[in-house]
Design an enzyme around this catalytic site. Structure first.
Site, PDB file in Angstrom:
ATOM      1  N   GLY A  98       0.826  -1.210   0.000  1.00 27.07           N
ATOM      2  CA  GLY A  98       0.000   0.000   0.000  1.00 27.07           C
ATOM      3  C   GLY A  98       0.855   1.252   0.000  1.00 27.07           C
ATOM      4  N   ASN A 133       3.953   1.592  -0.751  1.00 27.32           N
ATOM      5  CA  ASN A 133       4.751   1.685  -1.986  1.00 27.32           C
ATOM      6  C   ASN A 133       3.928   2.305  -3.116  1.00 27.32           C
ATOM      7  OD1 ASN A 133       6.833   0.407  -0.683  1.00 27.32           O
ATOM      8  ND2 ASN A 133       6.552  -1.579  -1.686  1.00 27.32           N
ATOM      9  N   GLY A 183       6.827  -9.364 -15.838  1.00 30.37           N
ATOM     10  CA  GLY A 183       8.251  -9.106 -15.651  1.00 30.37           C
ATOM     11  C   GLY A 183       8.883  -8.545 -16.916  1.00 30.37           C
ATOM     12  N   ASP A 192       4.322  -2.685  -7.475  1.00 29.65           N
ATOM     13  CA  ASP A 192       3.646  -1.537  -6.852  1.00 29.65           C
ATOM     14  C   ASP A 192       3.822  -0.278  -7.706  1.00 29.65           C
ATOM     15  OD1 ASP A 192       3.012  -3.227  -4.725  1.00 29.65           O
ATOM     16  OD2 ASP A 192       4.925  -2.805  -3.750  1.00 29.65           O
TER      17      ASP A 192
HETATM   18  O1  RIB Z   1       5.565  -5.374  -3.170  1.00 32.52           O
HETATM   19  C1  RIB Z   1       6.726  -5.235  -2.415  1.00 32.52           C
HETATM   20  C2  RIB Z   1       6.402  -5.134  -0.970  1.00 32.52           C
HETATM   21  O2  RIB Z   1       5.842  -6.342  -0.527  1.00 32.52           O
HETATM   22  C3  RIB Z   1       7.594  -4.903  -0.073  1.00 32.52           C
HETATM   23  O3  RIB Z   1       7.918  -3.539   0.084  1.00 32.52           O
HETATM   24  C4  RIB Z   1       7.201  -5.594   1.207  1.00 32.52           C
HETATM   25  O4  RIB Z   1       6.936  -4.728   2.257  1.00 32.52           O
HETATM   26  C5  RIB Z   1       5.971  -6.441   0.851  1.00 32.52           C
HETATM   27  O5  RIB Z   1       4.838  -5.913   1.386  1.00 32.52           O
END
Ligand code: RIB
Length: 298
Positions: A41, A43, A215, A246
């Protein structure tokens, strides 16, 4: 300015750089240890803010030192933290991450993230109502995700649901989202498939538009009844894939008003830049970096 609300997790990432992944029962000497703000979230909120959106976050931190650091970090990015709560007597979420050869292994402990409630999301209804898009993932309790989908639907706000970590989801949830953004493995899990079905067939079976990340292969997307379309990935020297998904989700939300093709291309570029840098949030690009990258990569 695009307004985005993110409902989701806030973690401290405990990152070890290693020459390779450890085997069960083995002890390995690592190269470096870092604590880096993360959580799917948080991120997505940080990536969207760096790309120029006005962002509000709904989530929890613990009452430990990590919690204060994570809260201050979100604020420093210009994110509205009115609906980020500090949960007394509980630690902040953590992710133990090993990075080796540009890839990662992650173990998440939800802690305070496990106490995000439907009432907390309801309390953010006024902010959600004003959003152009809402981003949500699966690192918080499912009743809070359910409430998020319901409130967004009631307020007419399009939802991008990133089904990570992967799990099977109710079909009526999928019908409520504007885009589901899984990787191949997550899409199979969401639909309850055994994983042997071709991802394009799974995309056709999904009862909602899908943007699927692959990817280095980029992304495939299907909106409505059309056949899945492909956006090639961008080649970079892989340093750390943590937070690439993210970054992709945030960029998709920020660029969506420019059309789906443009948004997916921008999202692939933003994610590629992230992969070329260490750490989830430290590696996330700003809007001008994505623009420059797209000008030099076809
Ligand atoms: O998507 C990456 C994230 O997944 C990381 O930052 C870690 O905290 C996990 O939640």
């Amino acid at each position: 300015m695009t307004r985005i609300v993110v409902v989701g997790s806030i973690n401290m990432d405990l990152v070890t750089l290693a020459p390779r992944f450890v085997a069960p029962g083995e002890t390995l000497t690592g190269e470096r240890f870092l604590t880096i703000p993360g959580g799917k979230g948080a991120n997505q909120a940080v990536a969207a803010a760096r790309l120029g959106a006005q962002v509000a976050m709904v989530g929890n931190v613990g009452d430990d030192a990590f919690g204060q650091q994570l809260y201050d970090g979100l604020k420093a990015e210009g994110i509205d933290v009115t609906h980020v709560a500090r949960v007394d007597g509980v630690g902040s979420g953590t992710a133990s991450i090993t990075v080796a050869g540009g890839e990662n292994q992650i173990v998440v402990v939800p802690a305070a993230n496990g106490q995000v409630t439907p009432a907390q999301v309801e309390a953010a209804r006024d902010v959600i109502r004003c959003a152009d898009a809402l981003l949500v993932q699966l690192e918080i309790p499912l009743d809070a995700v359910d409430a998020t989908l319901r409130i967004a639907e009631e307020e007419g706000v399009p939802v991008i649901l990133n089904p990570a970590p992967a799990q099977r989801l109710p079909v009526d949830w999928l019908r409520r989202v504007r885009f589901l953004t899984p990787n191949q493995h997550e899409l199979a899990a969401v639909l309850g498939d055994d994983g042997d079905t071709d991802f394009r067939e799974l995309m056709r079976r999904a009862p909602c538009p899908v943007v699927l990340t692959r990817g280095e292969d980029g992304a495939w997307f299907r909106d409505g009844d059309e056949a899945p379309r492909h956006q090639a990935g961008f080649t970079v020297d892989a340093v750390d894939s943590t937070g690439a998904g993210d970054t992709f989700n945030a960029a998709l939300a920020v660029y969506l008003a420019q059309g789906l093709d443009v948004a997916v291309r921008g999202a692939c570029a933003a994610a590629a830049i992230k992969v070329s840098r260490l750490g989830a949030q430290p590696g996330m690009p700003r809007a001008d970096e994505v623009t420059a990258f797209l000008e030099t990569h076809r």
